[in-house]
Design an enzyme around this catalytic site. Structure first.
Site, PDB file in Angstrom:
ATOM      1  N   GLU A  58      -7.215   0.402  -4.188  1.00 62.72           N
ATOM      2  CA  GLU A  58      -7.134   0.248  -2.734  1.00 62.72           C
ATOM      3  C   GLU A  58      -8.433  -0.286  -2.124  1.00 62.72           C
ATOM      4  OE1 GLU A  58      -5.881   4.147  -1.666  1.00 62.72           O
ATOM      5  OE2 GLU A  58      -3.863   3.869  -2.472  1.00 62.72           O
ATOM      6  N   ASP A 113       0.876  -1.168   0.000  1.00 65.35           N
ATOM      7  CA  ASP A 113       0.000   0.000   0.000  1.00 65.35           C
ATOM      8  C   ASP A 113       0.911   1.214   0.000  1.00 65.35           C
ATOM      9  OD1 ASP A 113      -1.771   2.060   0.427  1.00 65.35           O
ATOM     10  OD2 ASP A 113      -2.336   1.447   2.460  1.00 65.35           O
ATOM     11  N   ASP A 166     -12.742   5.190   1.811  1.00 64.49           N
ATOM     12  CA  ASP A 166     -11.288   5.248   1.985  1.00 64.49           C
ATOM     13  C   ASP A 166     -10.811   6.706   2.032  1.00 64.49           C
ATOM     14  OD1 ASP A 166      -8.550   4.983   1.947  1.00 64.49           O
ATOM     15  OD2 ASP A 166      -8.472   3.656   0.215  1.00 64.49           O
ATOM     16  N   LYS A 205       2.661  11.242  -3.411  1.00 63.86           N
ATOM     17  CA  LYS A 205       1.582  10.551  -4.124  1.00 63.86           C
ATOM     18  C   LYS A 205       0.623  11.521  -4.801  1.00 63.86           C
ATOM     19  CE  LYS A 205      -1.867   6.945  -3.203  1.00 63.86           C
ATOM     20  NZ  LYS A 205      -2.318   5.988  -2.165  1.00 63.86           N
TER      21      LYS A 205
END
Length: 601
Positions: free
Chosen positions: A146, A7, A168, A69
């Site tokens: 994810e 992850d 999420d 990211k």
């Protein structure tokens, strides 16, 4: 050789493997279960990653890089000592540490990995993540979403078929997916999200408040002092975490700044009520993606079997309360929000590597993700003709046959678009190529097959083939051609905001296209049979044809960006006038057109 699931997070990253039939966390060299996604460079040229990079951030802010990211799939870069680092390179440094720590923990080489990305990452962001893995020395077996990985981790211990919402909220991104869990099948029904919403935004709100409070009390702007500002940001993040369990917390920062009388210490109390007030709009921003995902999946919240909270930011009590109000369900606490994504990725990695996990049979697990935005090509009149709809299950193979718009064309340009708007100019052009060698023929005769192929990683290949000559050309849409996350968000927002206007423009374009075809038919019939008409009848046809041609020539049938506002304002009356003129011409030239049809037969 071991396989791992990773992850790769905005704030923290995590790695898992499968041992003894169960996913197991890989503890890093510092003894932590997660690794901060932070990279730093010392003045001596040493590269620091993870916890050690975080520890020196306040004293070395200019050489410390976090939240990479958020820049994946863009041309952003960070220069340190004259060298520019891309998001892929910086992410690869984090992945390399995870790989090294995994090899030390497992006592064997690690090459194969499944890496997760937010469900709402576009193709360029997915490709950039895959490239980062390759730079880090990993064989990336698959890029998976994810929420899908989290649902997989949940489904291992909750095998009852059901529909699950995965909410999420991570450090830098938010997405929500509706997922159906069946026997050895994890299928994504719909996904939505916001790639610029996450824990970093909550931290920033509180850090800004602390900075303003300090300036009000002491007259010093901490944003001008990078080291002091970094300390405030770190304190804000810790206060956020404390307020998930406490009603209030104390922020204590000694020697934060230097004043005329000496060092200035900063101490203040922050309550959960204050924090919730500061961040209420951020929590509310998650509402629209949740509603959109449910609507796209075609289900009501009451049909959900479970709501899973993923990402550290879902520990915020206000977030949990908001999710419960939206869905009417108490979110499940059966999975670790920080680690479940990596755990699910590890199971998928083990399956793809051909190992028996003890949980699912090798090669039997099927993960069905979706494409986040519609894909289309530009056709006559500037229309975006959709081939792949948003939320279509991957992998995708879809073909449609098109033809030429002009006589004797020997080549066509294929412009690939991504977005939700019906007009090509309003969508993002993500790739263009030209198919040559088409057999010369009248307009509408050649048969050109356009095919869209999207693999399980979300990588798109578009091809065009002349079915008569067999000539074919294709393009793989790569990094530089893809949409940014901001453009994706704007594309969907525009589609909602301008839905009515788009429909009006589409109707207007249809009227203009019909009128153009009618004119072409009348002109051809006049050339072939004009001498057979009475003088008055021929003059009437020519007069009505001239009037229609005049209206059509007032403005183009298509819409460029510069013409959009003027066309939108004028198209109502103009469209009605064109439609009326076309009807008059169709009536006046009825006999003439009938002669043309008889001749064609």
């Amino acid at each position: 050789m071991a396989s791992i699931g990773i992850d790769l997070g905005t704030t923290n990253s995590c790695a898992y493997t499968v041992e003894g039939g169960r996913p197991e966390v890989i503890v890093n060299a510092e003894g932590g279960r997660t690794t901060p996604s932070v990279v730093a460079f010392t003045k001596d040229g040493e590269r620091l990653v993870g916890t050690v990079a975080v520890r020196q951030a306040a004293m070395n802010p200019d050489r410390t890089i976090a939240s990479v990211k958020r820049h994946m799939g863009t041309r952003w870069s960070k220069a340190v000592d004259g060298k520019a680092y891309s998001p892929q390179e910086l992410s690869a440094m984090i992945l390399r540490k995870l790989k090294t720590d995994a090899e030390a923990y497992l006592g064997q080489p690690v090459e194969d990995a499944v890496i997760t990305v937010p469900a709402y990452f576009d193709d360029s962001q997915r490709q950039a993540t895959k490239d980062a893995g390759r730079i880090a020395g990993l064989n990336v077996l698959r890029i998976i979403n994810e929420p899908t990985a989290a649902a997989l981790a949940y489904g291992l211990d909750n095998g009852v078929p059901q529909k699950v919402m995965v909410y999420d909220l991570g450090g830098g991104t938010f997405d929500v997916s509706i997922i159906e869990i069946g026997d050895d099948v994890i299928e994504v029904l719909a996904t939505s999200g916001d790639n610029h919403l996450g824990g970093d935004d909550f931290d920033e709100r509180l850090a800004d408040k602390l900075t303003r409070d300090f300036q009000a009390a002491h007259g010093i702007d901490l944003t001008a002092d990078r080291a002091a500002h970094q300390r405030v940001k770190e304190a804000a993040e810790q206060a956020k975490k404390d307020l998930s369990a406490l009603e209030s917390t104390t922020v204590n920062l000694p020697f934060l700044a230097q004043g005329p009388a000496g060092p200035i210490h900063f101490e203040t109390v922050v309550t959960r009520m204050e924090f919730d007030s500061l961040t209420r709009d951020l929590v509310e921003r998650t509402t629209t993606p949740v509603v959109t995902a449910l609507n796209d999946a075609g289900i009501a919240a009451s049909e959900l079997g479970c709501v899973l909270l993923v990402g550290g930011s879902t520990r915020i009590p206000a977030v949990q309360d908001h999710v419960q109000r939206l869905t009417g369900k108490t979110p499940s606490a059966s999975i670790n929000p920080d680690e479940c994504v990596a755990a699910g990725a590890a199971v998928q990695a083990s399956t793809l590597a051909g190992a028996c996990t003890g949980l699912v049979r090798a090669d039997s697990l099927l993960l069905l993700d979706v494409t986040p935005l519609s894909l289309s090509i530009e056709t006559v009149g500037g229309v975006a003709t959709r081939l792949v709809e948003r939320n279509t299950t991957l992998p995708v193979h879809y073909s449609q046959v098109f033809t030429t718009a002009s006589p004797f064309q020997t080549s066509v340009e294929v412009k690939v678009l991504q977005g939700e708007r019906p007009m090509a100019a309003d969508n993002k052009a993500i790739g263009t190529f030209r198919l040559k060698g088409i057999k010369r023929a009248a307009a509408g005769v050649p048969q050109i097959e356009v095919t869209f192929d999207i693999d399980a990683n979300g990588i798109l290949t578009v091809s065009a083939k002349d079915l008569d000559t067999g000539k074919e050309q294709s393009i793989v849409i790569d990094d530089s051609d893809r949409m940014s996350d901001a453009e994706i968000e704007q594309a969907i927002a525009d589609a909602a905001a301008y839905a009515a206007q788009d429909e009006q423009r589409r109707a207007s374009l249809s009227v203009h296209d019909d009128a153009q075809r009618l004119l072409a038919q009348v002109d051809a019939a006049l050339a072939a049979h004009g001498k057979e008409l009475e003088k008055a009848e021929k003059k009437a046809v020519q007069t009505d044809a001239s009037e229609l041609r005049r209206l059509l020539n007032k403005r183009p049938a298509g819409f460029t960006k510069k013409q959009r506002e003027a066309a939108a304002a004028a198209q109502g009356d103009d469209t009605e006038a064109v439609q009326a003129a076309a009807e008059r011409l169709r009536a006046t030239a009825a006999d003439l057109l009938a002669k043309g049809e008889d001749t064609a037969e």
